[in-house]
Design a protein around this motif. Structure first.
Motif, mmCIF file in Angstrom:
data_model
loop_
_atom_site.group_PDB
_atom_site.id
_atom_site.type_symbol
_atom_site.label_atom_id
_atom_site.label_comp_id
_atom_site.label_asym_id
_atom_site.label_seq_id
_atom_site.Cartn_x
_atom_site.Cartn_y
_atom_site.Cartn_z
ATOM 1 N N ARG A 1 0.823 -1.202 0.000
ATOM 2 C CA ARG A 1 0.000 0.000 0.000
ATOM 3 C C ARG A 1 0.861 1.257 0.000
ATOM 4 N N ALA A 2 1.936 1.248 0.787
ATOM 5 C CA ALA A 2 2.791 2.428 0.880
ATOM 6 C C ALA A 2 3.440 2.755 -0.457
ATOM 7 N N VAL A 3 3.943 1.732 -1.139
ATOM 8 C CA VAL A 3 4.576 1.944 -2.441
ATOM 9 C C VAL A 3 3.546 2.380 -3.471
ATOM 10 N N ALA A 4 2.392 1.739 -3.471
ATOM 11 C CA ALA A 4 1.359 2.056 -4.461
ATOM 12 C C ALA A 4 0.858 3.491 -4.324
ATOM 13 N N ASP A 5 0.842 4.004 -3.099
ATOM 14 C CA ASP A 5 0.326 5.358 -2.873
ATOM 15 C C ASP A 5 1.294 6.455 -3.294
ATOM 16 N N VAL A 6 2.542 6.082 -3.583
ATOM 17 C CA VAL A 6 3.553 7.072 -3.968
ATOM 18 C C VAL A 6 3.480 7.315 -5.470
ATOM 19 N N SER A 7 3.577 8.548 -5.870
ATOM 20 C CA SER A 7 3.554 8.889 -7.293
ATOM 21 C C SER A 7 4.824 8.407 -7.968
ATOM 22 N N PRO A 8 4.710 7.813 -9.147
ATOM 23 C CA PRO A 8 5.897 7.368 -9.878
ATOM 24 C C PRO A 8 6.882 8.519 -10.071
ATOM 25 N N GLY A 9 8.160 8.228 -9.853
ATOM 26 C CA GLY A 9 9.193 9.245 -9.978
ATOM 27 C C GLY A 9 9.666 9.801 -8.649
ATOM 28 N N ALA A 10 8.896 9.545 -7.589
ATOM 29 C CA ALA A 10 9.284 10.052 -6.272
ATOM 30 C C ALA A 10 10.463 9.264 -5.718
ATOM 31 N N LYS A 11 11.295 9.928 -4.920
ATOM 32 C CA LYS A 11 12.418 9.261 -4.261
ATOM 33 C C LYS A 11 12.039 9.017 -2.804
ATOM 34 N N GLU A 12 12.166 7.776 -2.348
ATOM 35 C CA GLU A 12 11.800 7.416 -0.991
ATOM 36 C C GLU A 12 12.944 6.665 -0.309
ATOM 37 N N THR A 13 12.968 6.756 1.012
ATOM 38 C CA THR A 13 13.984 6.062 1.803
ATOM 39 C C THR A 13 13.392 4.806 2.430
ATOM 40 N N LEU A 14 14.111 3.700 2.292
ATOM 41 C CA LEU A 14 13.668 2.433 2.857
ATOM 42 C C LEU A 14 14.558 2.059 4.032
ATOM 43 N N SER A 15 13.944 1.592 5.111
ATOM 44 C CA SER A 15 14.690 1.023 6.231
ATOM 45 C C SER A 15 14.793 -0.476 5.990
ATOM 46 N N VAL A 16 16.022 -0.992 6.007
ATOM 47 C CA VAL A 16 16.264 -2.382 5.620
ATOM 48 C C VAL A 16 17.100 -3.093 6.680
ATOM 49 N N TRP A 17 16.749 -4.336 6.980
ATOM 50 C CA TRP A 17 17.535 -5.196 7.842
ATOM 51 C C TRP A 17 18.266 -6.203 6.960
ATOM 52 N N ARG A 18 19.615 -6.152 7.017
ATOM 53 C CA ARG A 18 20.414 -7.032 6.159
ATOM 54 C C ARG A 18 21.616 -7.557 6.932
ATOM 55 N N ASN A 19 21.768 -8.858 6.939
ATOM 56 C CA ASN A 19 22.912 -9.501 7.584
ATOM 57 C C ASN A 19 23.106 -9.037 9.020
ATOM 58 N N GLY A 20 21.997 -8.938 9.754
ATOM 59 C CA GLY A 20 22.083 -8.588 11.161
ATOM 60 C C GLY A 20 22.256 -7.117 11.450
ATOM 61 N N LYS A 21 22.151 -6.266 10.431
ATOM 62 C CA LYS A 21 22.341 -4.830 10.628
ATOM 63 C C LYS A 21 21.205 -4.048 9.962
ATOM 64 N N ALA A 22 20.871 -2.904 10.573
ATOM 65 C CA ALA A 22 19.876 -1.994 9.990
ATOM 66 C C ALA A 22 20.585 -0.985 9.101
ATOM 67 N N MET A 23 19.953 -0.656 7.977
ATOM 68 C CA MET A 23 20.540 0.295 7.048
ATOM 69 C C MET A 23 19.441 1.063 6.325
ATOM 70 N N GLN A 24 19.817 2.162 5.698
ATOM 71 C CA GLN A 24 18.887 2.993 4.942
ATOM 72 C C GLN A 24 19.261 2.938 3.463
ATOM 73 N N ILE A 25 18.269 2.782 2.605
ATOM 74 C CA ILE A 25 18.486 2.740 1.159
ATOM 75 C C ILE A 25 17.511 3.688 0.488
ATOM 76 N N SER A 26 18.011 4.485 -0.444
ATOM 77 C CA SER A 26 17.165 5.415 -1.187
ATOM 78 C C SER A 26 16.801 4.807 -2.536
ATOM 79 N N ALA A 27 15.524 4.901 -2.904
ATOM 80 C CA ALA A 27 15.058 4.299 -4.158
ATOM 81 C C ALA A 27 14.156 5.263 -4.910
#
Length: 515
Positions: A363-389
């Motif tokens: 729902r969160a992704v669908a509600d965003v207008s195409p072309g917008a830049k958003e930050t994702l909080s991600v858990w990877r290999n035991g660590k939290a990180m931020q990724i921009s998409a």
């Protein structure tokens, strides 16, 4: 649009509430059954709800407020010829054929069939709707008007008006119509569906079976039902009887405000059994506001296949509690791939919003207008990180994988993983052909599953291809066996397997303790 198949795993008649009603059904039924037959059908398909009490002893004030704004929506569609070539809705090719036969059969009345000489290249379908703007703006379900060549609206006072389709959205199953009237039309107000509680009284208003505007009472049976009909499923479950023809009609509260849109029923016999579903008003109102501007809605697109994070999955990847959306697969060339999202990542936040489960992310992704830049909080290999998409546009185009060169199969066949109850083997040319695997598919094929062991309980099936163990790719049965053994020695409570099954890729957490 064909009817949504809900609760498919039960393999019973799971019907769209008030799915399209072919007009010959209503006419022929009235002619063949007469008033007595009609009364019998209504009595048997609309079971009264015991214990429902209205404020001040009557729902009449509520009905007086809402009913004038409820309309009947009649559409004309091009008939589709079936095996007989006559375009009959009962020719065995129609998705409605089975449940209409069930319905009429239950009443001892044969399913009507229009004689060949009376067949028309057009078919009429019936649904409901409600007026939200005195200028003639009407809300209904998308499946009521999908594929229509013309649309007609009948007001509560019997006035018939041609309607124009302003906008529609298949994913939310909503559509907005517009009619021109000589005077301002009565309207109904939106209510707040977020305030609904299980047990609250509700009324469903619509035109079941084309017999005329009908009001039924019930309660909210549950909230947040997912019928697997689309990415935004968040249905209100009700026990107020709704039937074919109710689709698009309003579900109102005891104040006469619309708190839902009647959309689907679950039924083993074609009639209401007290399990109905409505789109929440707060979800619908936002979509309707966009549709009123005309056309379709563009949804954001990330390009990941996701699944829930169970307690076993959380344990396997080092999360202290289940939550978020586990990435099972990343589409090549998608916004997610370009941003660096990887298979095995757990997305716990999107655009500053907490992601508790896959539906939240969809729902969160669908509600965003195409072309917008958003930050994702991600858990990877035991660590939290931020990724921009950069969010893309959801075109629903199919993505195909490129083919690689055939590798030599391993000679280590039939390796056992006794702690999990799996029998693994390598991908041979014969197995590749039998399972219809691509030339570049690598992994360990599940040959046997012990029904008394943990892998079976977790859902692993013969024919699955294990492509990664704890996010580490494996190319053979020996590699998979070694990786699982290492996971067990590390003290983990479960091991995370990435499995290819048909056209899908999923993570399955298998606990060691249960093995």
């Amino acid at each position: 649009m064909s009817p949504i198949s809900i609760l498919r795993r039960h393999r019973v008649a799971a019907l769209l509430g008030a799915a399209l009603i072919i007009s010959p059904v209503v006419v022929s039924f009235a002619q063949n059954a007469g008033n007595a037959g009609l009364s019998n059908v209504v009595a048997t398909t609309q079971t009264p709800v015991a214990g429902i009490t209205a404020p001040n002893g009557s729902f009449a004030p509520v009905v007086a407020t809402a009913k004038p704004a409820v309309v009947t929506v009649t559409t004309v569609m091009k008939a589709q010829a079936g095996p007989t070539g006559d375009g009959s809705p009962f020719d065995g090719n129609s998705p409605f054929d089975q449940y209409f036969q069930q319905f009429f059969g239950d009443q001892g009345i044969p399913a009507p069939k229009t004689p060949p000489q009376q067949q028309s290249p057009r078919q009429e379908a019936l649904g409901s709707g409600f007026i939200v703007g005195s200028d003639g703006t009407i809300v209904t379900n998308n499946h009521v008007v999908d594929g229509a060549t013309s649309i007609k609206v009948t007001l509560d006072d019997g006035t018939e008006l041609p309607a124009k389709l302003v906008g529609h959205d298949a994913k939310n199953d909503l559509a907005v119509l517009k009619v021109k009237a000589s005077k301002p039309l009565p309207t109904v107000k939106w209510g707040d569906s977020d305030k609904l509680m299980t047990g609250d009284q509700v009324l469903a208003i619509g035109n079941p079976f084309g017999i005329g505007t009908t009001v039924t009472a019930g309660i909210v049976s549950a909230r947040g039902r997912d019928l697997h009909s689309g990415p935004f499923d968040d249905f209100i479950q009700i026990d107020a009887p709704i039937n074919h023809g109710n689709s698009g009609g309003p579900l109102v509260d005891v104040s006469g405000n619309v708190i839902g849109i009647d959309t689907a029923i679950f039924s083993p016999n074609g009639g209401s059994v007290g399990v109905g579903f409505a789109i929440p008003s707060n979800q619908a109102q936002k979509v309707v506001a966009k549709l009123m501007k005309g056309g379709d809605i563009e949804y954001g697109y990330l390009g990941v296949q996701i699944q829930p994070v169970t307690q076993d999955v959380a344990s396997a990847i080092g999360l202290d509690h289940p939550g978020g959306a586990l990435v099972a697969q990343v589409t090549d060339g998608s916004p997610a791939a370009k941003a660096g999202i990887e298979t095995g990542d757990v997305i716990t936040g999107f655009g500053g919003q907490e992601i508790k489960d896959p539906k939240d992310l969809s729902r969160a992704v669908a509600d965003v207008s195409p072309g917008a830049k958003e930050t994702l909080s991600v858990w990877r290999n035991g660590k939290a990180m931020q990724i921009s998409a950069d969010v893309g546009r959801n075109t629903e185009d199919a993505q195909t994988a490129s083919n690689g060169e055939e590798g030599k199969p391993s000679t280590e066949q039939g390796l056992r993983v006794p702690s999990l109850g799996l029998g693994l083997t390598d991908i041979t040319p014969d197995i590749r052909q039998q399972l219809n695997l691509t030339d570049n598919q690598r992994g360990a094929v599940v040959e046997r599953v012990n029904p008394d062991k943990a892998a079976s309980s977790a859902g692993i099936e013969p024919g699955d291809v294990i492509v990664a163990v704890d996010r580490t790719p494996v190319k053979s049965a020996r590699q998979a066996n070694q990786a699982i053994a290492e996971a067990g020695k590390s003290g983990k409570k479960s091991v995370l397997l990435l499995v290819d099954r048909g056209d899908a890729q999923i993570f399955v957490a298998v606990p060691f303790a249960a093995g």
